[in-house]
Scaffold this motif. Structure first.
Motif, PDB file in Angstrom:
ATOM      1  N   LYS A  82      47.463  42.778  33.747  1.00 40.18           N
ATOM      2  CA  LYS A  82      47.381  41.703  34.746  1.00 40.18           C
ATOM      3  C   LYS A  82      47.136  40.338  34.083  1.00 40.18           C
ATOM      4  N   LEU A  83      46.231  40.311  33.116  1.00 40.45           N
ATOM      5  CA  LEU A  83      45.850  39.036  32.506  1.00 40.45           C
ATOM      6  C   LEU A  83      46.646  38.723  31.240  1.00 40.45           C
ATOM      7  N   GLY A  84      47.475  39.672  30.824  1.00 42.92           N
ATOM      8  CA  GLY A  84      48.247  39.483  29.600  1.00 42.92           C
ATOM      9  C   GLY A  84      47.347  39.292  28.394  1.00 42.92           C
ATOM     10  N   THR A  85      46.305  40.117  28.313  1.00 38.89           N
ATOM     11  CA  THR A  85      45.347  39.955  27.217  1.00 38.89           C
ATOM     12  C   THR A  85      45.163  41.276  26.459  1.00 38.89           C
ATOM     13  N   ASP A  86      44.308  41.207  25.419  1.00 42.10           N
ATOM     14  CA  ASP A  86      44.069  42.387  24.590  1.00 42.10           C
ATOM     15  C   ASP A  86      43.084  43.328  25.285  1.00 42.10           C
ATOM     16  N   ASN A  87      43.009  44.569  24.773  1.00 44.17           N
ATOM     17  CA  ASN A  87      42.166  45.594  25.397  1.00 44.17           C
ATOM     18  C   ASN A  87      40.699  45.183  25.453  1.00 44.17           C
ATOM     19  N   ARG A  88      40.184  44.604  24.352  1.00 40.41           N
ATOM     20  CA  ARG A  88      38.754  44.297  24.319  1.00 40.41           C
ATOM     21  C   ARG A  88      38.397  43.277  25.404  1.00 40.41           C
ATOM     22  N   THR A  89      39.205  42.180  25.450  1.00 43.73           N
ATOM     23  CA  THR A  89      38.923  41.149  26.455  1.00 43.73           C
ATOM     24  C   THR A  89      39.031  41.744  27.853  1.00 43.73           C
ATOM     25  N   ALA A  90      40.037  42.581  28.062  1.00 45.36           N
ATOM     26  CA  ALA A  90      40.222  43.196  29.382  1.00 45.36           C
ATOM     27  C   ALA A  90      39.029  44.089  29.731  1.00 45.36           C
ATOM     28  N   ALA A  91      38.524  44.843  28.764  1.00 46.71           N
ATOM     29  CA  ALA A  91      37.378  45.729  29.017  1.00 46.71           C
ATOM     30  C   ALA A  91      36.157  44.894  29.411  1.00 46.71           C
ATOM     31  N   TYR A  92      35.970  43.757  28.733  1.00 45.81           N
ATOM     32  CA  TYR A  92      34.864  42.854  29.078  1.00 45.81           C
ATOM     33  C   TYR A  92      35.032  42.306  30.488  1.00 45.81           C
ATOM     34  N   VAL A  93      36.280  41.966  30.845  1.00 45.20           N
ATOM     35  CA  VAL A  93      36.514  41.400  32.178  1.00 45.20           C
ATOM     36  C   VAL A  93      36.119  42.412  33.253  1.00 45.20           C
ATOM     37  N   VAL A  94      36.495  43.676  33.070  1.00 48.54           N
ATOM     38  CA  VAL A  94      36.125  44.715  34.049  1.00 48.54           C
ATOM     39  C   VAL A  94      34.593  44.780  34.152  1.00 48.54           C
ATOM     40  N   ALA A  95      33.926  44.806  32.997  1.00 49.99           N
ATOM     41  CA  ALA A  95      32.457  44.922  32.974  1.00 49.99           C
ATOM     42  C   ALA A  95      31.810  43.683  33.605  1.00 49.99           C
ATOM     43  N   LEU A  96      32.285  42.497  33.209  1.00 48.86           N
ATOM     44  CA  LEU A  96      31.667  41.255  33.705  1.00 48.86           C
ATOM     45  C   LEU A  96      31.886  41.070  35.201  1.00 48.86           C
ATOM     46  N   ALA A  97      33.027  41.529  35.699  1.00 49.07           N
ATOM     47  CA  ALA A  97      33.285  41.397  37.143  1.00 49.07           C
ATOM     48  C   ALA A  97      32.246  42.212  37.922  1.00 49.07           C
ATOM     49  N   ARG A  98      31.879  43.382  37.404  1.00 51.72           N
ATOM     50  CA  ARG A  98      30.862  44.200  38.102  1.00 51.72           C
ATOM     51  C   ARG A  98      29.505  43.507  38.074  1.00 51.72           C
ATOM     52  N   ILE A  99      29.154  42.964  36.930  1.00 49.54           N
ATOM     53  CA  ILE A  99      27.853  42.288  36.798  1.00 49.54           C
ATOM     54  C   ILE A  99      27.819  41.054  37.700  1.00 49.54           C
ATOM     55  N   GLU A 100      28.928  40.322  37.707  1.00 46.36           N
ATOM     56  CA  GLU A 100      29.027  39.114  38.539  1.00 46.36           C
ATOM     57  C   GLU A 100      28.855  39.473  40.017  1.00 46.36           C
ATOM     58  N   SER A 101      29.476  40.572  40.461  1.00 43.72           N
ATOM     59  CA  SER A 101      29.351  40.996  41.871  1.00 43.72           C
ATOM     60  C   SER A 101      27.904  41.330  42.194  1.00 43.72           C
ATOM     61  N   ALA A 102      27.222  42.008  41.254  1.00 43.07           N
ATOM     62  CA  ALA A 102      25.824  42.376  41.514  1.00 43.07           C
ATOM     63  C   ALA A 102      24.982  41.118  41.701  1.00 43.07           C
ATOM     64  N   TYR A 103      25.201  40.113  40.858  1.00 47.71           N
ATOM     65  CA  TYR A 103      24.440  38.859  41.018  1.00 47.71           C
ATOM     66  C   TYR A 103      24.802  38.170  42.330  1.00 47.71           C
ATOM     67  N   ALA A 104      26.097  38.198  42.677  1.00 43.52           N
ATOM     68  CA  ALA A 104      26.533  37.531  43.913  1.00 43.52           C
ATOM     69  C   ALA A 104      25.876  38.198  45.117  1.00 43.52           C
ATOM     70  N   GLU A 105      25.790  39.540  45.097  1.00 40.88           N
ATOM     71  CA  GLU A 105      25.214  40.247  46.245  1.00 40.88           C
ATOM     72  C   GLU A 105      23.694  40.098  46.306  1.00 40.88           C
ATOM     73  N   ARG A 106      23.029  40.130  45.134  1.00 42.64           N
ATOM     74  CA  ARG A 106      21.567  40.080  45.116  1.00 42.64           C
ATOM     75  C   ARG A 106      21.023  38.666  45.145  1.00 42.64           C
ATOM     76  N   GLY A 107      21.790  37.757  44.579  1.00 44.21           N
ATOM     77  CA  GLY A 107      21.277  36.404  44.381  1.00 44.21           C
ATOM     78  C   GLY A 107      20.407  36.392  43.125  1.00 44.21           C
ATOM     79  N   ILE A 108      20.115  35.191  42.632  1.00 41.36           N
ATOM     80  CA  ILE A 108      19.298  35.086  41.419  1.00 41.36           C
ATOM     81  C   ILE A 108      17.881  34.702  41.831  1.00 41.36           C
ATOM     82  N   PHE A 109      16.921  35.564  41.504  1.00 43.83           N
ATOM     83  CA  PHE A 109      15.532  35.381  41.916  1.00 43.83           C
ATOM     84  C   PHE A 109      14.951  34.073  41.342  1.00 43.83           C
ATOM     85  N   PRO A 110      14.181  33.262  42.078  1.00 44.77           N
ATOM     86  CA  PRO A 110      13.702  33.545  43.433  1.00 44.77           C
ATOM     87  C   PRO A 110      14.687  33.061  44.466  1.00 44.77           C
TER      88      PRO A 110
END
Ligand code: NAD
Length: 433
Positions: free
Chosen positions: A405-433
């Motif tokens: 999809k992004l026309g990138t290498d495997n490592r960058t793509a693997a990071y994107v999958v991981a970072l998207a999950r982390i980003e969603s968790a922060y978006a749903e929880r918010g950043i304390f306080p």
């Protein structure tokens, strides 16, 4: 205190010119830029949440006390408790452990398991220490960490220089000093234990097994039969030996193996079971009757299809990358490819299956061990392997989809999958306080 482990640790800390953490940061930033990662999430992930350094004395067999330095870096726990191995090695230093902890965050996120990232280690030479000395070292370190580890907070596991014995000593020390009341669930404070003490079937081989599931996925993608593939493996410890044994069982041909003692090769394929017996008996690879001894540097130009670095970091340098004969590098070790080497591999069209996917088998089965401890269950190895395969293959497919999809290498793509999950968790929880 001229040449103590402590002064070696301090010297290693000061020598940051070949920063592994900087290399890890570069990988992270490349993916963060490409996906447009939220700025706040990016800032948070740039540095570990907690950095714990402990100096503690250990009585040596000759009655002397030596001072050791231990580290526990807790990078992120947004997706679950900190999780990551404990390394015993003379090169252990703050920079290295920080990099290894960050990789754990992204590895767990990519695998889709409810853990964050952590890593620990002690600057020491375990091979010069007796069993008793190693036990006292492990127990004193665990005691010094105190409540900084725990089954719901931070869960160590084996890494270079440690194994199931060390994990059982850690568990026992923790249960006797910190958590005396919940002795059953409390076993989940560490994973990678012996079977008798709460370990999981299939954990010991899990990282090597995962490397082979990554190999299976890559071969299928490229239309190769495993029986056609020639493989070279660096490292014959936990990860390398199991990867070699399992890949050979799957029908591939292991043509060269290298470790810190030297290398052995056979173009017709090494009998890995016999090599393992030779290594157990002699403690080294050279001198194996079923292969020819190889100069360690020649190992990197062995004609093969697959190169599996499964030893330590920074092994595939630019120069070695320029000589590699393989079509793919499957990273069993953490950080085995330097940034300059990675560019060279790309230029030469040699694919890389990155560490955060390829060696995730260990932490995935650690997750299974943790579940079993908490539920007082004991799963059969077939179930462990089946579930591991499913998660590994899913991670591989998600990485490949992003890469396309992004026309990138495997490592960058693997990071994107991981970072998207982390980003969603922060978006749903918010950043304390
Ligand atoms: P180990 O201590 O069992 O084995 C390490 C191997 O590396 C040994 O065979 C050693 O001879 C070799 N080695 C060390 N220095 C070397 C050098 N300079 N040249 C050649 N060979 C050298 O460690 P392990 O648990 O197999 O870990 C290997 C790698 O895999 C590490 O990067 C580790 O972080 C990573 N890893 C391990 C696990 C796990 O479950 N054990 C999980 C994920 C990743």
């Amino acid at each position: 205190m001229s040449d103590t482990a402590l002064s070696r640790a301090a010297a290693a800390d000061a020598q940051e010119n070949s920063s592994l953490y900087e290399a890890a940061q570069m990988q992270f930033r490349r993916a963060a830029d490409l996906m447009g990662l939220d700025g706040s999430v990016r800032t948070i992930l740039e540095q570990p949440k907690n950095e714990i350094i402990v100096n503690f004395p250990v009585r040596m067999d000759d009655g002397r006390y030596e001072l050791f330095r231990g580290y526990r870096i807790q990078h992120s726990n947004i997706l679950g408790p900190f999780k990551g191995g404990i390394r015993f090695h003379p090169e252990v230093n703050l920079d290295e452990v920080k990099a290894l902890a960050a990789w754990m965050t992204f590895k767990c996120a990519l695998a889709g398991i409810p853990f964050g990232g952590g890593k620990g280690g002690i600057t020491c030479r375990p091979w010069t220490m007796s069993e008793e000395e190693q036990m006292r070292l492990t127990r004193r370190f665990t005691h010094a960490l105190g409540t900084n580890i725990g089954p719901d907070w931070d869960i160590p596991a084996p890494d270079v220089g440690t194994n199931a014995r060390h994990m059982v000593w850690m568990m026992d020390t923790y249960l006797n000093s910190v958590n005396a009341h919940d002795r059953n669930r409390g076993r989940a404070v560490v994973t990678g234990k012996t079977l008798t003490c709460g370990g999981s079937d299939g954990r010991e081989k899990a990282t090597g097994q995962g490397v082979c599931f990554a190999l299976e996925s890559w071969a299928k993608d490229r239309g190769h039969k495993l029986s056609e593939l020639k493989i070279a493996v660096q490292g014959f410890g936990n990860v390398g030996s199991h990867a070699a044994l399992i890949a050979a069982e799957m029908g591939a041909s292991i043509v060269a193996v290298q470790d810190h003692t030297g290398a052995t090769a056979n173009t017709d394929g090494l009998d890995v079971v016999a090599l393992f017996a030779h290594w157990k008996e002699t403690g080294s690879l050279p001198g194996f009757a079923g292969g020819d001894d190889l100069e360690p540097e020649s190992f990197w130009s062995t004609p093969c299809d697959v190169m599996i670095p499964a030893a330590i970091e920074n092994q595939i340098t630019k120069e070695r990358a320029s000589r590699l004969e393989a079509s793919v590098v499957i990273e069993g070790a953490n950080g085995p490819t330097t940034p300059r080497a990675e560019k060279m591999l790309m230029k030469r069209d040699i694919e890389v299956i990155p560490d955060i996917l390829a060696n995730a088998g260990g932490v995935i089965v650690s997750f299974f061990e943790w579940i079993q401890n908490r539920n007082c269950e004991q799963w059969e190895v077939e179930m462990v392997d089946r579930r591991l395969r499913r998660l590994l293959l899913r991670g591989y497919q998600q990485m490949k989809e992003q890469a396309r999809k992004l026309g990138t290498d495997n490592r960058t793509a693997a990071y994107v999958v991981a970072l998207a999950r982390i980003e969603s968790a922060y978006a749903e929880r918010g950043i304390f306080p």
